[in-house]
Write an enzyme that holds these catalytic residues in place. Structure first.
Site, short mmCIF file in Angstrom:
data_model
loop_
_atom_site.label_atom_id
_atom_site.label_comp_id
_atom_site.label_asym_id
_atom_site.label_seq_id
_atom_site.Cartn_x
_atom_site.Cartn_y
_atom_site.Cartn_z
N ASP A 1 18.87 38.31 -12.18
CA ASP A 1 17.58 38.61 -12.80
C ASP A 1 17.01 39.91 -12.22
OD1 ASP A 1 15.11 37.38 -14.36
OD2 ASP A 1 14.36 38.16 -12.46
N CYS B 1 0.84 -1.20 0.00
CA CYS B 1 0.00 0.00 0.00
C CYS B 1 0.86 1.24 0.00
CB CYS B 1 -0.89 0.04 1.25
SG CYS B 1 -1.93 -1.40 1.50
#
Length: 493
Positions: free
Chosen positions: A443, A34
């Site tokens: 940037d 599971c």
């Protein structure tokens, strides 16, 4: 993580979905495996054993739980945040290389011997490349069985199986049901009729680890969309895909607990690789808890994270395409970059039909662009030289940006090209290579945001401050960009 038994037991007992895909719980009494968040009553701790992959569970003789469907959980974040041999091999297996070229083809792409790759995958994942590819084929087969009306023979070959018998045996072994039984048990979704032909549309649900903030993820893709290749239509981001056996069109719609995905493929053999590339583009295997917890340690970043947690890094379905677009976007506006890219697409891209919208072309490959006349480009001479040099090196393979790439080596090769400064190299590292620690201190938007927040705003000083954000600086970039009033930060109404 699967070796930390105490931590795994706690995650299973609390049904913590954050650990889905990190490890798998196998129950020795039922022989079922599971995901950690399985809704059934947790077994006794002494009856649990833990594995690092679904393939390892299957190889050990466990079958997938019919309730929690562990084979369809989000992928491990490990493979998108690392660049070592195992991570690169896993990305290639997800890209379908073993199904297409076998283990020798995988080894050739990585530059190692098949034995070395087998040994390392077994040591870390408990399964070799063939078992891992088999588990992926089983998941693709179940997807087609449950969501289409295709004949089982077509599904078998579309999922990558070499024979109907192997397909039947694998489905029975993994899911404890015959293919026909699996189809009969499939949950019926209203409004999504089953697909009966290879050219039809598949409707899928792409899972992710919560939280996920769609604003910058889809906002960025929409704002930079290249006309003809991408579009925003009826609440969905759509784009064309170039795939090994043909092409496709994908449409993504964000939902609170999943991403709706509608795929139209000319050849269903491309389903696995299409899903893999789509998940990678949307960064759906990220671990937002780990990312956000690290960034919250900076008191100036913490308010941004708390305001809108779960930001992802928008990436790409085609690394070479993004590199070309990064060059076209150097020192120009978003609108100008889209215009330049659209001209390339119209002149050199392969036409496609899109009955549902306005997509017209595939983005041209480096080989298709290698023959272009530089004088035909409405770019400064230096930018033309940069673009043609990049395209030439991508086309001849001297620079590789694929999922198997070594990030540091790719950076070094790009830096050697004319016109490639730190910004261009790092934006390609962030969005094409997928390095979660790529950073853009030069940037202008980042520097402006840093100044407004009280962070250092010169590249050197900001880089020094950002050392504490590692290895998640690419995610810090998304939070910093989000302070600006720019279309990349929101989804159109």
């Amino acid at each position: 993580m699967h070796t930390d038994t105490e931590r795994c037991v706690r995650a299973v007992q609390s049904k913590d979905a954050r650990f889905d895909g990190w490890f798998y719980t196998a129950v020795v009494t039922t022989r079922i495996y599971c995901r950690p968040s399985c809704p059934v009553v947790p077994p006794k701790a002494e009856n649990m054993t833990f594995y690092p992959s679904a393939a390892a569970c299957q190889q050990a003789g466990f079958r997938a739980c019919k309730r929690c469907r562990p084979d369809s959980s989000p992928g491990s974040p490990e493979w998108n945040q690392r660049a070592d041999l195992v991570a690169r091999a896993m990305r290639l297996i997800g890209d379908g290389v073993v199904d297409r070229d076998g283990v020798p083809g995988l080894a050739d792409r990585l530059g190692y011997s098949p034995r070395q790759i087998e040994r390392q995958l077994l040591a870390e994942l408990g399964a070799g490349p063939l078992a891992l590819a088999r588990a992926q084929r089983a998941q693709t087969a179940r997807l087609l069985i449950e969501t289409t009306a295709l004949p089982m023979a077509e599904i078998a070959f579309a999922a990558g199986f070499s024979s109907i018998r192997t397909f039947n045996d694998t489905v029975r072994e993994v899911f404890a049901l015959a293919p026909g039984e699996l189809r009969a048990r499939a949950p019926k979704q209203p409004g999504t009729p089953p697909t009966g032909a290879a050219g039809g549309v598949l409707s899928l649900r792409l899972p992710f680890r919560a939280p996920l903030n769609p604003d910058n993820l889809f906002g960025h893709l929409i704002a930079t969309a290249v006309p003809g290749v991408e579009e925003w239509r009826d609440g969905a981001y759509r784009r064309t895909l170039s795939l090994p056996h043909g092409h496709g069109v994908v449409a993504f719609t964000p939902h609170p607990d999943h991403i709706g995905c509608r795929l139209s493929l000319t050849d269903l053999r491309d389903l696995t690789i299409a899903i893999s590339r789509c998940r990678r583009m949307l960064d759906l295997d990220a671990d937002p808890a780990a990312v956000d917890d690290r960034l919250r340690t900076d008191p100036l970043l913490a308010p941004l994270v708390d305001k809108a947690p779960g930001r992802r890094v928008p990436r790409t379905v085609d690394e070479a395409e993004f590199a070309v677009r990064a060059v076209l976007g150097q020192q120009v506006s978003t609108a100008a970059a889209r215009t330049h890219a659209a001209r390339l697409v119209t002149a050199h891209g392969r036409p496609v039909e899109d009955p549902e919208g306005g997509l017209t072309h595939l983005f041209p490959t480096p080989r298709e662009l290698a023959a272009l006349d530089p004088d035909s480009l409405a770019l400064p001479r230096s930018r033309r030289s940069t673009l043609t040099s990049l395209v030439r090196h991508l086309a001849d393979g001297s620079i590789g940006l694929g999922v198997e790439s070594d990030w540091d080596e790719a950076r070094a090769r790009l830096t050697e090209l004319p016109g490639f400064g730190p910004w261009t190299v790092e934006v390609i590292a962030m969005r094409a290579l997928g390095d979660p620690d790529a950073f853009l201190p030069s940037d202008l938007g980042i520097r402006r945001s840093a100044r407004e927040l009280g962070l250092p705003h010169t590249p050197a000083a900001l880089t020094a401050r950002a050392a504490a954000w590692r290895p998640w600086r690419a995610y810090a970039v998304q939070y910093l960009w989000a302070t600006d009033d720019h279309p990349i930060n929101s989804i159109p109404e």
